[in-house]
Design an enzyme around this catalytic site. Sequence first.
Site, PDB file in Angstrom:
ATOM      1  N   ARG A  82     119.635   4.981 -53.302  1.00 14.56           N
ATOM      2  CA  ARG A  82     120.290   4.351 -54.395  1.00 14.56           C
ATOM      3  C   ARG A  82     119.528   4.032 -55.468  1.00 14.56           C
ATOM      4  O   ARG A  82     119.748   4.079 -56.442  1.00 14.56           O
ATOM      5  CB  ARG A  82     120.959   3.127 -53.866  1.00 14.56           C
ATOM      6  CG  ARG A  82     122.171   3.313 -52.994  1.00 14.56           C
ATOM      7  CD  ARG A  82     122.918   2.083 -52.470  1.00 14.56           C
ATOM      8  NE  ARG A  82     123.714   2.285 -51.346  1.00 14.56           N
ATOM      9  CZ  ARG A  82     124.927   2.035 -51.737  1.00 14.56           C
ATOM     10  NH1 ARG A  82     125.488   1.673 -52.716  1.00 14.56           N
ATOM     11  NH2 ARG A  82     125.831   2.777 -50.937  1.00 14.56           N
ATOM     12  N   HIS A 100     123.090  15.626 -49.538  1.00 18.35           N
ATOM     13  CA  HIS A 100     123.793  14.173 -48.918  1.00 18.35           C
ATOM     14  C   HIS A 100     125.223  14.164 -49.341  1.00 18.35           C
ATOM     15  O   HIS A 100     125.715  14.745 -50.236  1.00 18.35           O
ATOM     16  CB  HIS A 100     123.173  13.028 -49.472  1.00 18.35           C
ATOM     17  CG  HIS A 100     123.358  11.791 -48.625  1.00 18.35           C
ATOM     18  ND1 HIS A 100     124.411  11.092 -48.901  1.00 18.35           N
ATOM     19  CD2 HIS A 100     122.662  11.220 -47.606  1.00 18.35           C
ATOM     20  CE1 HIS A 100     124.324  10.048 -47.984  1.00 18.35           C
ATOM     21  NE2 HIS A 100     123.277   9.933 -47.504  1.00 18.35           N
ATOM     22  N   GLU A 159     112.000  -0.164 -35.203  1.00 17.85           N
ATOM     23  CA  GLU A 159     111.440   0.146 -36.673  1.00 17.85           C
ATOM     24  C   GLU A 159     111.246  -1.103 -37.583  1.00 17.85           C
ATOM     25  O   GLU A 159     111.875  -1.005 -38.604  1.00 17.85           O
ATOM     26  CB  GLU A 159     112.280   1.262 -37.353  1.00 17.85           C
ATOM     27  CG  GLU A 159     111.375   1.889 -38.302  1.00 17.85           C
ATOM     28  CD  GLU A 159     112.039   3.125 -38.889  1.00 17.85           C
ATOM     29  OE1 GLU A 159     112.605   2.745 -40.020  1.00 17.85           O
ATOM     30  OE2 GLU A 159     112.203   4.234 -38.840  1.00 17.85           O
ATOM     31  N   ASP A 215     116.795  -0.403 -41.598  1.00 17.33           N
ATOM     32  CA  ASP A 215     117.056  -1.153 -42.850  1.00 17.33           C
ATOM     33  C   ASP A 215     118.208  -0.875 -43.756  1.00 17.33           C
ATOM     34  O   ASP A 215     118.408  -1.358 -44.838  1.00 17.33           O
ATOM     35  CB  ASP A 215     115.624  -1.115 -43.728  1.00 17.33           C
ATOM     36  CG  ASP A 215     115.508   0.526 -44.162  1.00 17.33           C
ATOM     37  OD1 ASP A 215     116.697   1.227 -43.735  1.00 17.33           O
ATOM     38  OD2 ASP A 215     114.417   0.824 -44.548  1.00 17.33           O
ATOM     39  N   HIS A 241     118.335  11.209 -52.087  1.00 18.47           N
ATOM     40  CA  HIS A 241     119.866  10.508 -51.738  1.00 18.47           C
ATOM     41  C   HIS A 241     119.741   8.933 -52.088  1.00 18.47           C
ATOM     42  O   HIS A 241     120.574   8.127 -52.344  1.00 18.47           O
ATOM     43  CB  HIS A 241     120.376  10.420 -50.315  1.00 18.47           C
ATOM     44  CG  HIS A 241     119.492   9.561 -49.510  1.00 18.47           C
ATOM     45  ND1 HIS A 241     118.279  10.313 -48.806  1.00 18.47           N
ATOM     46  CD2 HIS A 241     119.672   8.304 -48.949  1.00 18.47           C
ATOM     47  CE1 HIS A 241     117.920   9.336 -47.915  1.00 18.47           C
ATOM     48  NE2 HIS A 241     118.534   8.143 -47.941  1.00 18.47           N
ATOM     49  N   GLU A 290     117.271  -1.546 -49.047  1.00 13.60           N
ATOM     50  CA  GLU A 290     116.597  -1.743 -47.757  1.00 13.60           C
ATOM     51  C   GLU A 290     115.736  -2.699 -47.339  1.00 13.60           C
ATOM     52  O   GLU A 290     115.548  -3.145 -46.423  1.00 13.60           O
ATOM     53  CB  GLU A 290     116.210  -0.413 -47.536  1.00 13.60           C
ATOM     54  CG  GLU A 290     117.205   0.769 -47.370  1.00 13.60           C
ATOM     55  CD  GLU A 290     117.891   1.229 -48.679  1.00 13.60           C
ATOM     56  OE1 GLU A 290     117.320   0.788 -49.518  1.00 13.60           O
ATOM     57  OE2 GLU A 290     118.788   1.947 -48.388  1.00 13.60           O
TER      58      GLU A 290
HETATM   59  C1  UD1 Z   1     122.679   4.734 -46.552  1.00  7.94           C
HETATM   60  C2  UD1 Z   1     121.625   3.666 -46.176  1.00  7.94           C
HETATM   61  C3  UD1 Z   1     120.129   4.212 -46.684  1.00  7.94           C
HETATM   62  C4  UD1 Z   1     119.981   5.434 -45.732  1.00  7.94           C
HETATM   63  C5  UD1 Z   1     120.883   6.381 -45.948  1.00  7.94           C
HETATM   64  C6  UD1 Z   1     120.636   7.516 -45.085  1.00  7.94           C
HETATM   65  C7  UD1 Z   1     122.572   1.563 -47.103  1.00  7.94           C
HETATM   66  C8  UD1 Z   1     122.751   0.508 -48.189  1.00  7.94           C
HETATM   67  N1  UD1 Z   1     121.942   2.747 -47.338  1.00  7.94           N
HETATM   68  O1  UD1 Z   1     122.750   5.313 -47.817  1.00  7.94           O
HETATM   69  O2  UD1 Z   1     119.386   3.264 -46.341  1.00  7.94           O
HETATM   70  O3  UD1 Z   1     118.776   5.962 -46.530  1.00  7.94           O
HETATM   71  O4  UD1 Z   1     122.209   6.062 -45.500  1.00  7.94           O
HETATM   72  O5  UD1 Z   1     121.238   8.562 -45.466  1.00  7.94           O
HETATM   73  O6  UD1 Z   1     122.771   1.191 -45.784  1.00  7.94           O
HETATM   74  N2  UD1 Z   1     129.464   9.898 -47.190  1.00  7.94           N
HETATM   75  C9  UD1 Z   1     130.394  10.654 -46.540  1.00  7.94           C
HETATM   76  N3  UD1 Z   1     130.180  10.933 -45.187  1.00  7.94           N
HETATM   77  C10 UD1 Z   1     129.177  10.822 -44.595  1.00  7.94           C
HETATM   78  C11 UD1 Z   1     128.077   9.896 -44.995  1.00  7.94           C
HETATM   79  C12 UD1 Z   1     128.289   9.421 -46.470  1.00  7.94           C
HETATM   80  O7  UD1 Z   1     131.210  11.006 -47.156  1.00  7.94           O
HETATM   81  O8  UD1 Z   1     128.949  11.196 -43.364  1.00  7.94           O
HETATM   82  C13 UD1 Z   1     129.743   9.331 -48.448  1.00  7.94           C
HETATM   83  C14 UD1 Z   1     130.679   8.227 -48.591  1.00  7.94           C
HETATM   84  O9  UD1 Z   1     131.396   8.502 -49.867  1.00  7.94           O
HETATM   85  C15 UD1 Z   1     130.081   7.003 -49.020  1.00  7.94           C
HETATM   86  C16 UD1 Z   1     128.664   7.637 -49.703  1.00  7.94           C
HETATM   87  O10 UD1 Z   1     128.391   8.823 -48.874  1.00  7.94           O
HETATM   88  O11 UD1 Z   1     130.524   5.943 -49.446  1.00  7.94           O
HETATM   89  C17 UD1 Z   1     127.361   6.787 -49.574  1.00  7.94           C
HETATM   90  O12 UD1 Z   1     127.158   6.376 -48.194  1.00  7.94           O
HETATM   91  P1  UD1 Z   1     126.468   4.938 -48.055  1.00  7.94           P
HETATM   92  O13 UD1 Z   1     125.971   4.716 -46.474  1.00  7.94           O
HETATM   93  O14 UD1 Z   1     127.032   3.743 -48.680  1.00  7.94           O
HETATM   94  O15 UD1 Z   1     124.949   5.077 -48.601  1.00  7.94           O
HETATM   95  P2  UD1 Z   1     123.673   6.229 -48.363  1.00  7.94           P
HETATM   96  O16 UD1 Z   1     123.367   6.579 -49.672  1.00  7.94           O
HETATM   97  O17 UD1 Z   1     124.120   7.348 -47.312  1.00  7.94           O
HETATM   98  N1  UDP Z   2     118.523  15.334 -41.936  1.00 12.69           N
HETATM   99  C1  UDP Z   2     119.316  16.058 -41.241  1.00 12.69           C
HETATM  100  N2  UDP Z   2     120.223  16.960 -41.948  1.00 12.69           N
HETATM  101  C2  UDP Z   2     119.894  16.777 -43.279  1.00 12.69           C
HETATM  102  C3  UDP Z   2     119.077  16.076 -44.063  1.00 12.69           C
HETATM  103  C4  UDP Z   2     118.319  15.094 -43.189  1.00 12.69           C
HETATM  104  O1  UDP Z   2     119.511  16.052 -39.793  1.00 12.69           O
HETATM  105  O2  UDP Z   2     120.770  17.751 -44.008  1.00 12.69           O
HETATM  106  C5  UDP Z   2     117.949  14.211 -41.022  1.00 12.69           C
HETATM  107  C6  UDP Z   2     116.244  14.310 -41.183  1.00 12.69           C
HETATM  108  O3  UDP Z   2     115.320  15.245 -40.360  1.00 12.69           O
HETATM  109  C7  UDP Z   2     115.694  12.747 -40.755  1.00 12.69           C
HETATM  110  C8  UDP Z   2     116.981  12.012 -41.223  1.00 12.69           C
HETATM  111  O4  UDP Z   2     118.061  12.989 -41.091  1.00 12.69           O
HETATM  112  O5  UDP Z   2     115.742  12.864 -39.240  1.00 12.69           O
HETATM  113  C9  UDP Z   2     116.774  11.462 -42.574  1.00 12.69           C
HETATM  114  O6  UDP Z   2     118.057  10.965 -42.895  1.00 12.69           O
HETATM  115  P1  UDP Z   2     118.030  10.478 -44.602  1.00 12.69           P
HETATM  116  O7  UDP Z   2     117.296  11.215 -45.369  1.00 12.69           O
HETATM  117  O8  UDP Z   2     119.763  10.430 -44.735  1.00 12.69           O
HETATM  118  O9  UDP Z   2     117.971   8.793 -44.548  1.00 12.69           O
HETATM  119  P2  UDP Z   2     116.491   7.997 -44.538  1.00 12.69           P
HETATM  120  O10 UDP Z   2     115.232   8.627 -43.664  1.00 12.69           O
HETATM  121  O11 UDP Z   2     115.854   8.264 -45.915  1.00 12.69           O
HETATM  122  O12 UDP Z   2     116.773   6.646 -44.173  1.00 12.69           O
END
Ligand code: UD1
Ligand code: UDP
Length: 383
Positions: free
Chosen positions: A213, A244, A121, A99, A211, A135
């Site tokens: 939003r 995160h 999923e 999602d 984490h 999502e």
């Molecule tokens: C995204 C997904 C969310 C999922 C989450 C898992 C969307 C809208 N949201 O949210 O559904 O649960 O991922 O973690 O698709 N960033 C880094 N390095 C990384 C990853 C993230 O720097 O490896 C930072 C960047 O500044 C980025 C911010 O995190 O802009 C947010 O990342 P983003 O993918 O927009 O949102 P998440 O909250 O991670």
């Molecule tokens: N996870 C990880 N390292 C971390 C935190 C989470 O590998 O420091 C793994 C966790 O075990 C799970 C997945 O990341 O498999 C979940 O991701 P996240 O919580 O970012 O996203 P969501 O599941 O809420 O979409």
Amino acid sequence: MTKKIKIMSVFGTRPEAIKMAPLVKELAAREEFESICCLTGQHREMLDSVMEIFKLSGDYDLNIMQKQQTLSSITTRTLLGMDEVIEQAKPDMILVHGDTSTTFAGALAAFYHKIPVGHVEAGLRTYDKYSPFPEEMNRTLVSDIAALHFSPTKANSENLRRESVQGEGFITGNTVIDAMKYTVRDGFTFQTAKLNELDYVNRRLIVVTCHRRENYGEPMENIMQAIRTVAEQHPDVDIVYPVHLSPVVRECASRNLSGVENIHLIDPLDVEEMHNLMARSYLVMTDSGGLQEEAPAMGKPVLVLRRETERPEAVEAGTVKLAGVERETILRLANELLDDPAEYARMAKAVNPYGDGNACRRIADAIAWYFGKTAERPCDFNP
Ligand code: UD1
Ligand code: UDP
């Protein structure tokens, strides 16, 4: 030789990668498929870490991530990037997962090119458009696009049936349980120094992640304050919180939680370390989707730091509680689990409503059936 079915898996965030990795491996191992990956790079470091652990590489990488990226920028950059990739790769089917914005834009790009989509999923719902945001809308829109719907549980598949979604539906179990077969090991040793310094025998460990939003702002402040109070009231507990990489989350966590002796704020862990850390924990407090599936399989109670969940199965089984986003409720539920052994024992039992570790085989069988490679429709997962 008969032509192989070319399957392109599209993913870009950490959870999608963890849950797609075992499926990509299953497809690659079977002779009826040619498996390729298009990474959007919505997450950069957190995605690369998963690819490394599972020894996978992308055939295409859109590298779209920007600091504090907006939903529109993720969606448009993915959509435009995928146009070119699809023209070049000409896949027979595109798989997306879950999602995220990568999921939605990946499915939409496939639709624009009239390529059938398989949704891994599928069918999770809260029926609240703004929670989880974005999502809930992403996965609902993908259900309208997809030709094949791979639902982890019967309840997920019933949601799709009630919505009269078109296409073929399968109940497969969640591929995250397949992924855990690669990661959780007895006698695992951590590379992260902090994790080797903890006393897992005499002290209790709470693993925290947060984490989402829709929790940005007041809910996240409340959550962080509740966690701080739990730590202060229980000096015999260690709280490990791999934070995160989102700048919004990092600022909130460090402002509220730095400087407390038994709270350990660390960088995101690779998935092997994360799963093995959870396996040693007493309790998990999280707003993550994936952790709500993994922890019950390990017999670890979970307090969900959200107002609702699209994963009611473990709540019904009694190992997960919806704690909400109010400080006092979170604190009361955490204290209950830390101070009342009977309550803890009631929640700490291994349940596996989300899968039996064979989801990827079922999904690959279903795709082979869809393309006429086998006459047999795969049997549904039935826990
Ligand atoms: C995204 C997904 C969310 C999922 C989450 C898992 C969307 C809208 N949201 O949210 O559904 O649960 O991922 O973690 O698709 N960033 C880094 N390095 C990384 C990853 C993230 O720097 O490896 C930072 C960047 O500044 C980025 C911010 O995190 O802009 C947010 O990342 P983003 O993918 O927009 O949102 P998440 O909250 O991670
Ligand atoms: N996870 C990880 N390292 C971390 C935190 C989470 O590998 O420091 C793994 C966790 O075990 C799970 C997945 O990341 O498999 C979940 O991701 P996240 O919580 O970012 O996203 P969501 O599941 O809420 O979409």
